[in-house]
Motif scaffolding. Structure first.
Motif, PDB file in Angstrom:
ATOM      1  N   ASN A 138       0.866  -1.176   0.000  1.00 19.98           N
ATOM      2  CA  ASN A 138       0.000   0.000   0.000  1.00 19.98           C
ATOM      3  C   ASN A 138       0.906   1.231   0.000  1.00 19.98           C
ATOM      4  O   ASN A 138       2.128   1.095  -0.043  1.00 19.98           O
ATOM      5  CB  ASN A 138      -0.971  -0.027   1.195  1.00 19.98           C
ATOM      6  CG  ASN A 138      -0.234  -0.146   2.520  1.00 19.98           C
ATOM      7  OD1 ASN A 138       0.746   0.540   2.783  1.00 19.98           O
ATOM      8  ND2 ASN A 138      -0.707  -1.042   3.373  1.00 19.98           N
ATOM      9  N   GLN A 139       0.332   2.407   0.069  1.00 17.33           N
ATOM     10  CA  GLN A 139       1.152   3.629  -0.012  1.00 17.33           C
ATOM     11  C   GLN A 139       2.243   3.663   1.060  1.00 17.33           C
ATOM     12  O   GLN A 139       3.380   4.011   0.791  1.00 17.33           O
ATOM     13  CB  GLN A 139       0.265   4.881   0.095  1.00 17.33           C
ATOM     14  CG  GLN A 139      -0.652   5.101  -1.085  1.00 17.33           C
ATOM     15  CD  GLN A 139       0.071   5.367  -2.394  1.00 17.33           C
ATOM     16  OE1 GLN A 139       1.198   5.822  -2.425  1.00 17.33           O
ATOM     17  NE2 GLN A 139      -0.588   5.045  -3.493  1.00 17.33           N
ATOM     18  N   TYR A 142       4.869   0.642   0.541  1.00 19.00           N
ATOM     19  CA  TYR A 142       5.607   0.832  -0.710  1.00 19.00           C
ATOM     20  C   TYR A 142       6.838   1.707  -0.463  1.00 19.00           C
ATOM     21  O   TYR A 142       7.925   1.432  -0.956  1.00 19.00           O
ATOM     22  CB  TYR A 142       4.686   1.460  -1.753  1.00 19.00           C
ATOM     23  CG  TYR A 142       5.294   1.610  -3.125  1.00 19.00           C
ATOM     24  CD1 TYR A 142       5.376   0.524  -3.988  1.00 19.00           C
ATOM     25  CD2 TYR A 142       5.771   2.843  -3.565  1.00 19.00           C
ATOM     26  CE1 TYR A 142       5.926   0.652  -5.246  1.00 19.00           C
ATOM     27  CE2 TYR A 142       6.317   2.978  -4.828  1.00 19.00           C
ATOM     28  CZ  TYR A 142       6.392   1.889  -5.668  1.00 19.00           C
ATOM     29  OH  TYR A 142       6.945   2.007  -6.922  1.00 19.00           O
ATOM     30  N   LYS A 143       6.653   2.735   0.337  1.00 19.69           N
ATOM     31  CA  LYS A 143       7.753   3.662   0.640  1.00 19.69           C
ATOM     32  C   LYS A 143       8.770   3.057   1.612  1.00 19.69           C
ATOM     33  O   LYS A 143       9.904   3.503   1.678  1.00 19.69           O
ATOM     34  CB  LYS A 143       7.191   4.962   1.197  1.00 19.69           C
ATOM     35  CG  LYS A 143       6.385   5.729   0.165  1.00 19.69           C
ATOM     36  CD  LYS A 143       5.721   6.937   0.747  1.00 19.69           C
ATOM     37  CE  LYS A 143       4.858   7.604  -0.324  1.00 19.69           C
ATOM     38  NZ  LYS A 143       4.024   8.653   0.214  1.00 19.69           N
ATOM     39  N   GLU A 160       3.151   0.595  -8.386  1.00 16.57           N
ATOM     40  CA  GLU A 160       2.663   1.489  -7.343  1.00 16.57           C
ATOM     41  C   GLU A 160       1.227   1.128  -6.998  1.00 16.57           C
ATOM     42  O   GLU A 160       0.452   0.735  -7.872  1.00 16.57           O
ATOM     43  CB  GLU A 160       2.735   2.948  -7.801  1.00 16.57           C
ATOM     44  CG  GLU A 160       4.133   3.502  -7.778  1.00 16.57           C
ATOM     45  CD  GLU A 160       4.164   5.006  -7.799  1.00 16.57           C
ATOM     46  OE1 GLU A 160       3.347   5.646  -7.105  1.00 16.57           O
ATOM     47  OE2 GLU A 160       5.007   5.539  -8.521  1.00 16.57           O
TER      48      GLU A 160
END
Length: 166
Positions: A138-139, A142-143, A160
């Motif tokens: 998820n956001q 992912y980071k 992404e």
């Protein structure tokens, strides 16, 4: 000739053993999906990547966090209707680990609509493919990939995350 055969076997057998069977990954991913839907948060936490568990503050804290997120969904009138696990992708060596992407499709219902989200889980094995950990992409996660996986294989391209659709 015997020397050639021995060298051949030493080179070829490890290559074939690395060509992992996707059945174990999918079976464990499906077990985690079922556990998530049934509220068996300890099972979900036990298959969560250890570095993420450590970052959250331990397994008990991770279990509580998963439970709290599930309760927040319910409080907002959202129900996980289904989680469908797809076929795992190609395996990649990443340091001492094996990584692959597992597609998943989650259907969530509200009082008047249905949301469907297609995403991926990063599957990670530290023991040659017997036991798998999973990380929902998820956001936020992912980071975190570069921090959680210093030996991440750049050949494994993770799309992404996208927003759920109806």
């Amino acid at each position: 000739m015997k020397t050639f055969c021995k060298i051949f076997l030493l080179v070829v057998i490890p290559a074939f053993s690395y060509a992992q069977d996707t059945t174990a990954v999918k079976k464990q991913a499906e077990a985690v999906a079922i556990a998530e839907m049934k509220g068996h948060y300890e099972v979900v936490a036990s298959h969560t990547y250890p570095k993420l568990i450590q970052a959250v503050g331990g397994k008990d804290k991770m279990t509580a966090t998963i439970k709290q997120a599930s309760e927040m969904l319910k409080a907002q009138g959202l129900t996980i209707e289904s989680i469908t696990v797809g076929s795992p992708g190609k395996f990649y060596k990443a340091g001492t680990e094996i990584h692959c992407l597992v597609p998943e499709r989650t259907a969530i219902t509200t009082s008047n609509s249905r949301l469907v989200n297609s995403s991926y889980m990063l599957a990670i094995s530290k023991d040659g493919g017997k036991f798998w950990y999973f990380l929902d992409i998820n956001q936020a996660t992912y980071k975190l990939i570069p921090k959680l996986f210093p030996n991440f294989n750049k050949n494994l391209v993770i799309p992404e995350p996208t927003q759920p659709g109806m």
